[in-house]
Design an enzyme around this catalytic site. Structure first.
Site, mmCIF file in Angstrom:
data_model
loop_
_atom_site.group_PDB
_atom_site.id
_atom_site.type_symbol
_atom_site.label_atom_id
_atom_site.label_comp_id
_atom_site.label_asym_id
_atom_site.label_seq_id
_atom_site.Cartn_x
_atom_site.Cartn_y
_atom_site.Cartn_z
ATOM 1 N N HIS A 37 8.505 4.128 9.256
ATOM 2 C CA HIS A 37 8.233 3.437 10.515
ATOM 3 C C HIS A 37 6.882 3.918 11.051
ATOM 4 O O HIS A 37 6.628 5.122 11.083
ATOM 5 C CB HIS A 37 9.354 3.739 11.513
ATOM 6 C CG HIS A 37 9.211 2.959 12.774
ATOM 7 N ND1 HIS A 37 9.555 1.628 12.862
ATOM 8 C CD2 HIS A 37 8.720 3.307 13.981
ATOM 9 C CE1 HIS A 37 9.297 1.189 14.081
ATOM 10 N NE2 HIS A 37 8.794 2.184 14.782
ATOM 11 N N SER A 96 0.828 -1.218 0.000
ATOM 12 C CA SER A 96 0.000 0.000 0.000
ATOM 13 C C SER A 96 0.858 1.262 0.000
ATOM 14 O O SER A 96 0.492 2.263 -0.616
ATOM 15 C CB SER A 96 -0.991 -0.006 1.172
ATOM 16 O OG SER A 96 -0.349 0.263 2.387
HETATM 17 C C1 GRF Z 1 3.783 -0.249 6.997
HETATM 18 O O1 GRF Z 1 2.981 -0.163 8.123
HETATM 19 C C2 GRF Z 1 5.178 0.240 7.301
HETATM 20 O O2 GRF Z 1 5.206 1.231 8.249
HETATM 21 C C3 GRF Z 1 5.848 -0.980 7.830
HETATM 22 O O3 GRF Z 1 5.318 -2.026 7.062
HETATM 23 C C4 GRF Z 1 4.027 -1.686 6.602
HETATM 24 C C5 GRF Z 1 3.996 -1.891 5.124
HETATM 25 O O4 GRF Z 1 2.714 -1.816 4.601
HETATM 26 N N1 GRF Z 1 7.265 -0.802 7.835
HETATM 27 P P1 GRF Z 1 2.448 -1.894 3.054
HETATM 28 O O5 GRF Z 1 3.006 -3.199 2.529
HETATM 29 O O6 GRF Z 1 3.104 -0.716 2.413
HETATM 30 O O7 GRF Z 1 0.953 -1.842 2.876
#
Ligand code: GRF
Length: 196
Positions: free
Chosen positions: A110, A17
């Site tokens: 993060h 996402s």
């Molecule tokens: C996000 O919450 C990011 O902060 C963490 O991993 C998640 C990745 O989500 N490091 P996506 O795959 O981008 O939806």
């Protein structure tokens, strides 16, 4: 101006996402930034199809032999003159050697307001559980430069969100994810402009 070129790294069952939000941010703001590839290390990860639908070429690389992974990644970065690597849900630690050899910015996102709730083992829902346990009324997201320590590189962009009404980690995660989507593209652009 030439197009800046970015590679995104994910691992595990990445949803992608942040990748899509970042790409949409570049397109909606007419920024000269192209996401060339997204790397994934698990064949069933949803990110592969989602990226392909968006016109971003997904590349599968196993991370079992991590030295080989970094070697392949470095080759692709050099061949394609990559300006920046963005980690999005990438749970592995890049080696100091790789960071030195790549020598361009590497960003990570993060899901909390660093320096609080960061460090080894602090990822995914665990972060939000810790925020809830600490009875915080505010959380947020942080984009930072990657160095050899987990979550300790220089902060590029940070945004807070009110979570006072959240009584579950999932509620916090949902609010924070929206903030992640707002800031990652902007942080990439800010970092690329700083290097000019
Ligand atoms: C996000 O919450 C990011 O902060 C963490 O991993 C998640 C990745 O989500 N490091 P996506 O795959 O981008 O939806």
């Amino acid at each position: 101006m030439h197009n800046f070129r970015v590679i995104v790294l994910t691992s595990g069952m990445s949803r992608g996402s942040n990748l899509l939000a970042m790409d949409n941010y570049f397109k909606n703001h007419n920024l000269p930034i192209e996401i060339l590839n997204v790397f994934y290390n698990r064949k069933e990860a949803p990110v592969a199809n989602r990226a392909a639908e968006q016109g971003i070429e997904p590349i599968y690389f196993s991370t079992k032999d991590f030295a080989l992974y970094e070697k392949n990644l470095l080759n692709i970065c050099r061949q394609n003159k990559i300006d920046l690597i963005a980690l999005a849900g990438f749970m592995l630690k890049l080696s100091s050697d790789f960071i030195k050899k790549f020598s361009k910015p590497i960003l990570n996102i993060h899901p909390a307001l660093l320096p609080e709730f960061g460090g080894k083992g602090m990822y995914g829902i665990r972060v939000h559980e810790a925020v809830l346990a600490a009875a915080k009324s505010v959380s947020g997201a942080t984009v930072h430069l990657v160095n050899h320590q987990y979550d300790e590189g220089e902060i590029v962009l940070q945004r807070a969100v009110n979570i006072a009404d959240c009584i579950s980690p999932e509620c916090i995660a949902e609010k924070v994810l929206k903030v992640e989507h707002e800031i990652y593209g902007e942080a990439v652009w800010k970092t690329l402009m700083k290097g000019k």
